[in-house]
Design a protein around this motif. Structure first.
Motif, PDB file in Angstrom:
ATOM      1  N   SER A 114     -24.424  -0.939  39.110  1.00 28.13           N
ATOM      2  CA  SER A 114     -23.462  -0.549  38.087  1.00 28.13           C
ATOM      3  C   SER A 114     -24.172  -0.113  36.812  1.00 28.13           C
ATOM      4  O   SER A 114     -25.274  -0.577  36.504  1.00 28.13           O
ATOM      5  CB  SER A 114     -22.510  -1.708  37.789  1.00 28.13           C
ATOM      6  OG  SER A 114     -23.236  -2.881  37.460  1.00 28.13           O
ATOM      7  N   ARG A 139     -20.465   1.401  40.105  1.00 29.28           N
ATOM      8  CA  ARG A 139     -19.416   1.260  39.083  1.00 29.28           C
ATOM      9  C   ARG A 139     -19.972   1.792  37.779  1.00 29.28           C
ATOM     10  O   ARG A 139     -21.133   1.531  37.437  1.00 29.28           O
ATOM     11  CB  ARG A 139     -19.002  -0.198  38.929  1.00 29.28           C
ATOM     12  CG  ARG A 139     -17.929  -0.455  37.861  1.00 29.28           C
ATOM     13  CD  ARG A 139     -17.379  -1.882  37.961  1.00 29.28           C
ATOM     14  NE  ARG A 139     -18.431  -2.869  37.735  1.00 29.28           N
ATOM     15  CZ  ARG A 139     -18.682  -3.427  36.545  1.00 29.28           C
ATOM     16  NH1 ARG A 139     -17.973  -3.078  35.489  1.00 29.28           N
ATOM     17  NH2 ARG A 139     -19.649  -4.325  36.420  1.00 29.28           N
ATOM     18  N   SER A 175     -17.450  -6.863  31.553  1.00 26.79           N
ATOM     19  CA  SER A 175     -17.833  -5.649  32.289  1.00 26.79           C
ATOM     20  C   SER A 175     -19.331  -5.563  32.495  1.00 26.79           C
ATOM     21  O   SER A 175     -19.878  -4.472  32.622  1.00 26.79           O
ATOM     22  CB  SER A 175     -17.348  -4.406  31.535  1.00 26.79           C
ATOM     23  OG  SER A 175     -17.959  -4.335  30.248  1.00 26.79           O
ATOM     24  N   THR A 177     -22.977  -5.044  33.568  1.00 26.17           N
ATOM     25  CA  THR A 177     -23.506  -4.112  34.564  1.00 26.17           C
ATOM     26  C   THR A 177     -24.989  -4.397  34.814  1.00 26.17           C
ATOM     27  O   THR A 177     -25.586  -5.262  34.179  1.00 26.17           O
ATOM     28  CB  THR A 177     -23.337  -2.654  34.093  1.00 26.17           C
ATOM     29  OG1 THR A 177     -24.024  -2.480  32.846  1.00 26.17           O
ATOM     30  CG2 THR A 177     -21.864  -2.304  33.921  1.00 26.17           C
TER      31      THR A 177
END
Length: 292
Positions: A114, A139, A175, A177
């Protein structure tokens, strides 16, 4: 006039970027090297033709002869061929896309991992969202304000950096990553790094952050725990760059541009309008390209 070991370039197109304005304003760290004396011509790369007519991308003109002119002088060999069928104005955007390739060259992005593009609203950030998708990111999270456009480019999630500190901290934490490509620095990245501090003694998941730009500020406060317990690794965008990696990145970006997989918006102006164009602040998401 070109001297020994130099070549004269007939300039066709030059992109005006934030770094060019910073150099001209004397606020960039490399400004003195790029403009050691005044008067000088700004911009240090562009697209032009060699004396034999070949179209090339060139860089590092001999000071004070920058790229933003009808002609300039560069060292022999300080250029790369532009493939047939690629618009010279479009080719000026390739360096920004090559910078986005730092997510692979510097941070070692692998397919399925991601990516967070920190500062995706500008031209370079929009390119980075697309590059992440083309490199097979599983992602993509983007920070910016144009939610719909960023999603159209490939972002799975958009975080608005105008949120207050607590909401932005929460959004970053939720979120997380594998890789961050950072065009902002300043307050947003300070909050991002703070959000990476875990609340337990569990082994941290690695986070590789590539520092590229400083649109939101040249400095930030970095607490010790943001590095000690977070698994964060910070690299400069030039990490891993060399003739071989630069050549591979260039070839890949050119191919994406030729096939239409990499898209970007241009604002084309003639060289005669550069005084007005240089001052423009309404180019959100577009690259200003001066055509000669």
């Amino acid at each position: 006039m070109a001297g020994e070991g130099e070549v004269l370039i007939e300039v066709k197109a030059v992109a005006v970027e934030n770094v060019d304005r910073a150099v001209a304003a004397g606020t960039h760290f490399a400004g003195r090297a790029m403009m050691p004396e005044l008067p000088a011509i700004p911009c240090f790369d562009g697209i032009g033709t060699l004396p034999d007519g070949r179209l090339v991308g060139f860089g590092n003109p001999r000071p004070p002869y920058g790229a933003l002119a009808e002609r300039t002088v560069i060292r022999e060999g300080a250029y790369a061929a532009i493939p047939d069928g690629l618009d010279p104005a479009a080719a000026t955007v390739l360096p920004s896309a090559i910078t986005a390739m730092s997510m692979k060259v510097a941070a070692g992005l692998q397919p399925g991992e991601s990516v967070l593009v920190q500062g995706a609203t500008g031209v370079a950030g929009r390119l980075a969202v697309q590059v992440a998708r083309l490199l097979g990111a599983g992602r993509i999270v983007a920070t910016g304000r144009d939610d719909e456009q960023l999603r159209e480019l490939g972002a799975d999630q958009v975080i608005n950096t105008t949120l207050d500190d607590q909401d932005l901290l929460l959004a970053y934490a939720e979120s997380r990553t594998d890789v961050v490509v950072d065009f902002l620095w300043g307050r947003p990245t300070e909050l991002l790094l703070r959000a990476m501090v875990p609340d337990t003694f569990a082994f941290p998941a690695p986070l590789r952050l590539v520092q590229i730009g400083e649109v939101a500020g040249a400095g930030l406060h970095l607490s010790a725990e943001s590095l000690r317990t977070s698994g964060v690794e910070i690299y400069g965008a030039a990490k891993g760059l060399g003739p071989e990696t630069m050549g591979a990145a260039y070839g890949q970006v050119v191919e994406w541009a030729r096939t239409g997989q990499l898209t970007f918006a241009l604002e084309r102006v003639p060289l005669s309008d550069i005084e007005t164009a240089w001052q423009r602040t309404d180019l959100r998401g577009k690259r200003l390209v001066v055509q000669v």
